[in-house]
Design a protein around this motif. Sequence first.
Motif, PDB file in Angstrom:
ATOM      1  N   GLY A  37     -12.938  10.640 -13.261  1.00 31.33           N
ATOM      2  CA  GLY A  37     -12.049  10.426 -12.758  1.00 31.33           C
ATOM      3  C   GLY A  37     -10.695  11.415 -11.947  1.00 31.33           C
ATOM      4  N   ASP A  38     -11.515  12.741 -12.306  1.00 31.59           N
ATOM      5  CA  ASP A  38     -10.884  13.758 -12.074  1.00 31.59           C
ATOM      6  C   ASP A  38     -11.628  14.566 -10.910  1.00 31.59           C
ATOM      7  OD1 ASP A  38      -9.356  14.017 -14.110  1.00 31.59           O
ATOM      8  OD2 ASP A  38     -10.700  15.053 -15.174  1.00 31.59           O
ATOM      9  N   TYR A  39     -12.566  14.317 -10.399  1.00 34.74           N
ATOM     10  CA  TYR A  39     -13.624  14.586  -9.077  1.00 34.74           C
ATOM     11  C   TYR A  39     -14.058  13.500  -8.194  1.00 34.74           C
ATOM     12  CZ  TYR A  39     -16.871  17.242  -5.987  1.00 34.74           C
ATOM     13  OH  TYR A  39     -17.745  18.173  -4.986  1.00 34.74           O
ATOM     14  N   ASN A  40     -13.416  13.726  -6.872  1.00 37.25           N
ATOM     15  CA  ASN A  40     -14.497  12.760  -5.480  1.00 37.25           C
ATOM     16  C   ASN A  40     -15.749  13.115  -5.321  1.00 37.25           C
ATOM     17  OD1 ASN A  40     -12.850   9.713  -5.732  1.00 37.25           O
ATOM     18  ND2 ASN A  40     -11.782  10.528  -3.626  1.00 37.25           N
ATOM     19  N   PRO A  41     -16.847  12.743  -5.530  1.00 37.65           N
ATOM     20  CA  PRO A  41     -17.932  13.162  -5.067  1.00 37.65           C
ATOM     21  C   PRO A  41     -17.961  12.811  -3.679  1.00 37.65           C
ATOM     22  CG  PRO A  41     -18.585  11.317  -6.388  1.00 37.65           C
ATOM     23  CD  PRO A  41     -16.675  11.093  -6.688  1.00 37.65           C
ATOM     24  N   THR A  42     -18.911  13.966  -3.028  1.00 38.69           N
ATOM     25  CA  THR A  42     -18.998  13.685  -1.606  1.00 38.69           C
ATOM     26  C   THR A  42     -20.071  12.645  -1.090  1.00 38.69           C
ATOM     27  OG1 THR A  42     -21.240  15.085  -1.901  1.00 38.69           O
ATOM     28  CG2 THR A  42     -19.349  16.344  -1.344  1.00 38.69           C
ATOM     29  N   ILE A  43     -20.411  11.540  -0.106  1.00 44.74           N
ATOM     30  CA  ILE A  43     -21.209  11.026   0.009  1.00 44.74           C
ATOM     31  C   ILE A  43     -22.717  11.173  -0.338  1.00 44.74           C
ATOM     32  CG2 ILE A  43     -21.939  11.086   2.448  1.00 44.74           C
ATOM     33  CD1 ILE A  43     -21.212   7.548   0.520  1.00 44.74           C
ATOM     34  N   LYS A  44     -22.902  12.229   0.326  1.00 50.84           N
ATOM     35  CA  LYS A  44     -24.768  12.772  -0.446  1.00 50.84           C
ATOM     36  C   LYS A  44     -24.875  12.782  -1.981  1.00 50.84           C
ATOM     37  CE  LYS A  44     -27.419  16.401   0.519  1.00 50.84           C
ATOM     38  NZ  LYS A  44     -27.472  17.929   1.419  1.00 50.84           N
ATOM     39  N   LEU A  45     -23.700  13.343  -2.481  1.00 47.90           N
ATOM     40  CA  LEU A  45     -24.034  13.160  -3.947  1.00 47.90           C
ATOM     41  C   LEU A  45     -23.701  12.190  -4.478  1.00 47.90           C
ATOM     42  CD1 LEU A  45     -24.510  15.072  -7.073  1.00 47.90           C
ATOM     43  CD2 LEU A  45     -21.203  15.461  -6.833  1.00 47.90           C
ATOM     44  N   CYS A  46     -23.267  11.440  -3.915  1.00 48.30           N
ATOM     45  CA  CYS A  46     -23.436  10.024  -4.487  1.00 48.30           C
ATOM     46  C   CYS A  46     -23.859   9.142  -4.235  1.00 48.30           C
ATOM     47  CB  CYS A  46     -22.163   9.129  -3.633  1.00 48.30           C
ATOM     48  SG  CYS A  46     -20.362   9.381  -4.663  1.00 48.30           S
ATOM     49  N   LEU A  47     -24.543   9.538  -3.244  1.00 49.21           N
ATOM     50  CA  LEU A  47     -26.646   8.873  -3.050  1.00 49.21           C
ATOM     51  C   LEU A  47     -27.552   9.324  -3.719  1.00 49.21           C
ATOM     52  CD1 LEU A  47     -25.908   8.772   0.570  1.00 49.21           C
ATOM     53  CD2 LEU A  47     -26.209   6.487  -0.387  1.00 49.21           C
ATOM     54  N   ALA A  48     -27.111  10.765  -4.093  1.00 46.93           N
ATOM     55  CA  ALA A  48     -28.860  11.273  -4.844  1.00 46.93           C
ATOM     56  C   ALA A  48     -27.904  10.379  -6.460  1.00 46.93           C
ATOM     57  CB  ALA A  48     -27.924  13.011  -5.001  1.00 46.93           C
ATOM     58  N   ILE A  49     -26.901  10.431  -6.483  1.00 46.93           N
ATOM     59  CA  ILE A  49     -26.195   9.746  -8.490  1.00 46.93           C
ATOM     60  C   ILE A  49     -27.157   8.458  -8.140  1.00 46.93           C
ATOM     61  CG2 ILE A  49     -24.486   9.284 -10.289  1.00 46.93           C
ATOM     62  CD1 ILE A  49     -23.012  11.188  -9.113  1.00 46.93           C
TER      63      ILE A  49
END
Length: 64
Positions: A37-49
Amino acid sequence: MKNLRLKAARAAMDLSQEALAQQVGVSRQTINAIEKGDYNPTIKLCLAICHVLHKTLDELFWEE
């Protein structure tokens, strides 16, 4: 806020943080920071995950 759903989904697929990081093109430390919870990923990274873990954005990242 810790992302325990991401950690559980990664573990269910028997992927290490390093393996997931390699598949989505980031460092292991980035995956660790997202799970903690220390980093908010970009939407692009969220989608890749989500793509790698076969989950939806709602399943992994939507706060209830």
